[in-house]
Design a protein around this motif. Sequence first.
Motif, PDB file in Angstrom:
ATOM      1  N   LYS A  32       0.840  -1.206   0.000  1.00  0.00           N
ATOM      2  CA  LYS A  32       0.000   0.000   0.000  1.00  0.00           C
ATOM      3  C   LYS A  32       0.873   1.253   0.000  1.00  0.00           C
ATOM      4  CE  LYS A  32      -3.602  -0.074   2.635  1.00  0.00           C
ATOM      5  NZ  LYS A  32      -4.468  -0.052   3.847  1.00  0.00           N
ATOM      6  N   ILE A  33       0.569   2.183  -0.907  1.00  0.00           N
ATOM      7  CA  ILE A  33       1.219   3.500  -0.913  1.00  0.00           C
ATOM      8  C   ILE A  33       0.181   4.515  -0.460  1.00  0.00           C
ATOM      9  CG2 ILE A  33       2.388   5.280  -2.265  1.00  0.00           C
ATOM     10  CD1 ILE A  33       3.298   3.132  -4.194  1.00  0.00           C
ATOM     11  N   ILE A  34       0.364   5.067   0.724  1.00  0.00           N
ATOM     12  CA  ILE A  34      -0.580   6.060   1.240  1.00  0.00           C
ATOM     13  C   ILE A  34      -0.171   7.453   0.767  1.00  0.00           C
ATOM     14  CG2 ILE A  34      -1.386   7.223   3.334  1.00  0.00           C
ATOM     15  CD1 ILE A  34      -1.551   4.543   4.685  1.00  0.00           C
ATOM     16  N   VAL A  35      -1.138   8.146   0.155  1.00  0.00           N
ATOM     17  CA  VAL A  35      -0.932   9.511  -0.330  1.00  0.00           C
ATOM     18  C   VAL A  35      -1.729  10.446   0.585  1.00  0.00           C
ATOM     19  CG1 VAL A  35      -1.226  11.109  -2.252  1.00  0.00           C
ATOM     20  CG2 VAL A  35      -0.681   8.697  -2.699  1.00  0.00           C
ATOM     21  N   PRO A  36      -1.059  11.276   1.379  1.00  0.00           N
ATOM     22  CA  PRO A  36      -1.777  12.132   2.334  1.00  0.00           C
ATOM     23  C   PRO A  36      -2.292  13.429   1.718  1.00  0.00           C
ATOM     24  CG  PRO A  36       0.563  12.404   2.629  1.00  0.00           C
ATOM     25  CD  PRO A  36       0.398  11.378   1.538  1.00  0.00           C
ATOM     26  N   PHE A  37      -2.587  13.386   0.430  1.00  0.00           N
ATOM     27  CA  PHE A  37      -3.105  14.546  -0.292  1.00  0.00           C
ATOM     28  C   PHE A  37      -4.369  14.141  -1.055  1.00  0.00           C
ATOM     29  CE2 PHE A  37       1.584  14.832  -0.229  1.00  0.00           C
ATOM     30  CZ  PHE A  37       1.731  15.952   0.578  1.00  0.00           C
ATOM     31  N   LEU A  58       8.217  -5.553  -9.872  1.00  0.00           N
ATOM     32  CA  LEU A  58       8.399  -6.399  -8.695  1.00  0.00           C
ATOM     33  C   LEU A  58       7.404  -7.543  -8.613  1.00  0.00           C
ATOM     34  CD1 LEU A  58       9.259  -3.674  -6.022  1.00  0.00           C
ATOM     35  CD2 LEU A  58      10.822  -5.143  -7.301  1.00  0.00           C
ATOM     36  N   GLY A  59       6.472  -7.617  -9.568  1.00  0.00           N
ATOM     37  CA  GLY A  59       5.580  -8.770  -9.654  1.00  0.00           C
ATOM     38  C   GLY A  59       4.546  -8.875  -8.557  1.00  0.00           C
ATOM     39  N   GLN A  60       4.190  -7.753  -7.953  1.00  0.00           N
ATOM     40  CA  GLN A  60       3.164  -7.753  -6.907  1.00  0.00           C
ATOM     41  C   GLN A  60       2.396  -6.434  -6.998  1.00  0.00           C
ATOM     42  OE1 GLN A  60       0.736  -9.006  -4.913  1.00  0.00           O
ATOM     43  NE2 GLN A  60       2.366 -10.406  -4.204  1.00  0.00           N
ATOM     44  N   SER A  61       1.152  -6.419  -6.576  1.00  0.00           N
ATOM     45  CA  SER A  61       0.334  -5.208  -6.670  1.00  0.00           C
ATOM     46  C   SER A  61       0.807  -4.129  -5.696  1.00  0.00           C
ATOM     47  CB  SER A  61      -1.129  -5.535  -6.381  1.00  0.00           C
ATOM     48  OG  SER A  61      -1.662  -6.405  -7.362  1.00  0.00           O
ATOM     49  N   PHE A  62       0.896  -2.910  -6.200  1.00  0.00           N
ATOM     50  CA  PHE A  62       1.132  -1.720  -5.378  1.00  0.00           C
ATOM     51  C   PHE A  62      -0.131  -0.877  -5.501  1.00  0.00           C
ATOM     52  CE2 PHE A  62       5.307  -3.315  -5.504  1.00  0.00           C
ATOM     53  CZ  PHE A  62       6.069  -2.678  -4.534  1.00  0.00           C
ATOM     54  N   VAL A  63      -0.790  -0.643  -4.376  1.00  0.00           N
ATOM     55  CA  VAL A  63      -2.109  -0.004  -4.370  1.00  0.00           C
ATOM     56  C   VAL A  63      -2.025   1.373  -3.715  1.00  0.00           C
ATOM     57  CG1 VAL A  63      -4.510  -0.218  -3.622  1.00  0.00           C
ATOM     58  CG2 VAL A  63      -3.186  -2.277  -4.187  1.00  0.00           C
ATOM     59  N   VAL A  64      -2.581   2.387  -4.385  1.00  0.00           N
ATOM     60  CA  VAL A  64      -2.583   3.749  -3.847  1.00  0.00           C
ATOM     61  C   VAL A  64      -3.814   3.957  -2.970  1.00  0.00           C
ATOM     62  CG1 VAL A  64      -2.760   6.202  -4.435  1.00  0.00           C
ATOM     63  CG2 VAL A  64      -1.253   4.699  -5.754  1.00  0.00           C
ATOM     64  N   ASP A  65      -3.593   4.514  -1.788  1.00  0.00           N
ATOM     65  CA  ASP A  65      -4.654   4.788  -0.831  1.00  0.00           C
ATOM     66  C   ASP A  65      -4.570   6.263  -0.430  1.00  0.00           C
ATOM     67  OD1 ASP A  65      -6.503   4.863   1.191  1.00  0.00           O
ATOM     68  OD2 ASP A  65      -5.486   3.430   2.499  1.00  0.00           O
ATOM     69  N   ASP A  66      -5.517   7.080  -0.913  1.00  0.00           N
ATOM     70  CA  ASP A  66      -5.516   8.514  -0.604  1.00  0.00           C
ATOM     71  C   ASP A  66      -6.089   8.756   0.783  1.00  0.00           C
ATOM     72  OD1 ASP A  66      -4.500   9.494  -3.124  1.00  0.00           O
ATOM     73  OD2 ASP A  66      -6.424   8.926  -3.995  1.00  0.00           O
ATOM     74  N   ARG A  67      -5.315   9.438   1.628  1.00  0.00           N
ATOM     75  CA  ARG A  67      -5.752   9.777   2.990  1.00  0.00           C
ATOM     76  C   ARG A  67      -5.478  11.261   3.253  1.00  0.00           C
ATOM     77  NH1 ARG A  67      -5.962   5.389   6.700  1.00  0.00           N
ATOM     78  NH2 ARG A  67      -6.367   3.457   5.538  1.00  0.00           N
ATOM     79  N   PRO A  68      -6.198  12.164   2.578  1.00  0.00           N
ATOM     80  CA  PRO A  68      -5.933  13.594   2.749  1.00  0.00           C
ATOM     81  C   PRO A  68      -6.446  14.120   4.091  1.00  0.00           C
ATOM     82  CG  PRO A  68      -7.869  13.285   1.379  1.00  0.00           C
ATOM     83  CD  PRO A  68      -7.312  11.907   1.639  1.00  0.00           C
ATOM     84  N   GLY A  69      -6.001  15.319   4.440  1.00  0.00           N
ATOM     85  CA  GLY A  69      -6.489  15.971   5.640  1.00  0.00           C
ATOM     86  C   GLY A  69      -5.385  16.441   6.560  1.00  0.00           C
ATOM     87  N   GLY A  70      -5.647  17.558   7.231  1.00  0.00           N
ATOM     88  CA  GLY A  70      -4.695  18.064   8.220  1.00  0.00           C
ATOM     89  C   GLY A  70      -3.385  18.525   7.648  1.00  0.00           C
TER      90      GLY A  70
END
Length: 322
Positions: A32-37, A58-70
């Motif tokens: 998981k790649i968390i994007v704080p924007f 790398l042969g595996q899923s990389f998933v973006v998770d947006d978590r904006p705020g503060g």
Amino acid sequence: MKTFIRGVFVVVSTFAMCAAAFAQTWPARPVKIIVPFAAGGPADNYARFIAQRLSESLGQSFVVDDRPGGGSIIGTDVVAKSPADGYTLLLMSNTHTVNETLMPGKPFALMKDFVGIAPINYSDLVLVANPSVPASNLKELLALAKAKPGKVNYASSGPGTPYHMAGELFKSMSGVYLVHIPYKGSSGARTDVMGGQVELMFDAVTTMAEVIKAGKVKAIATTGLQRSSVLPDVPTVSEAGVPNYEATIWLGLMAPKGTPKAVVDRLNEAVSKIASQPDVKAAWGKQGATPLVMTPAAFDKYLQDDIAKWSRVIKSANIKAE
């Protein structure tokens, strides 16, 4: 003593072997790649680009998770409190290095609770003026601001944002006084600069390129050390009258402190290869972005230097968070 030394050697060797084995099997599940924007912005877009390329390499899923705020604090804190196993990463920017001084009460410290993986790229800004401003280049603008201290203003998307910090660094290095007019987002600031309610603004090169071509604003200078590929005819602030001035928006990846070095190194190698590919350089160049490639150690030094740079500006200008 010899027995003790042999014991220590065995422990260290075993640890090293385990770390190497973990790196060989990592990633064994989605990362998981968390994007704080906010979704849809440059950080989110580049995170999704990198995630797709990392999935392929790398042969595996990389998933973006947006978590904006503060002001990026909420999403960043999620990563700080995540297991240091290489499965939760942070997409960060120079907003984070600014926040180290601007928001001292936040629940984490960048260089204490995270480890740098790799930078991704940087993008230049452009200083623009409403067409009615009686200055068409930086020399004329500096003369105008010095002749009318406190009478020339500039808009930004809010206190502590890269656009605001670019303006404060400009004031500090040029010796001119400009009045900061903060907005809640770039769109309102942009609209008022085009409408003449505010004279100046630092904004993204790609956002302003078409507006400049349409004559709705005029380009004074770009903010990188080299001229922008999007606006090659516009001089930099540094070459036009404020030597060594540089204020860009850059992005990078970090992980929770304690993430195995072998995983950090593997990610750094993968991201660096992606950023070095000719098709990536060409695509990003059209967007006004330039790849950044560094080792983890060099990236840590880059982060420390950026924290120090913006700390000086924030303290000198007495900037406070909203």
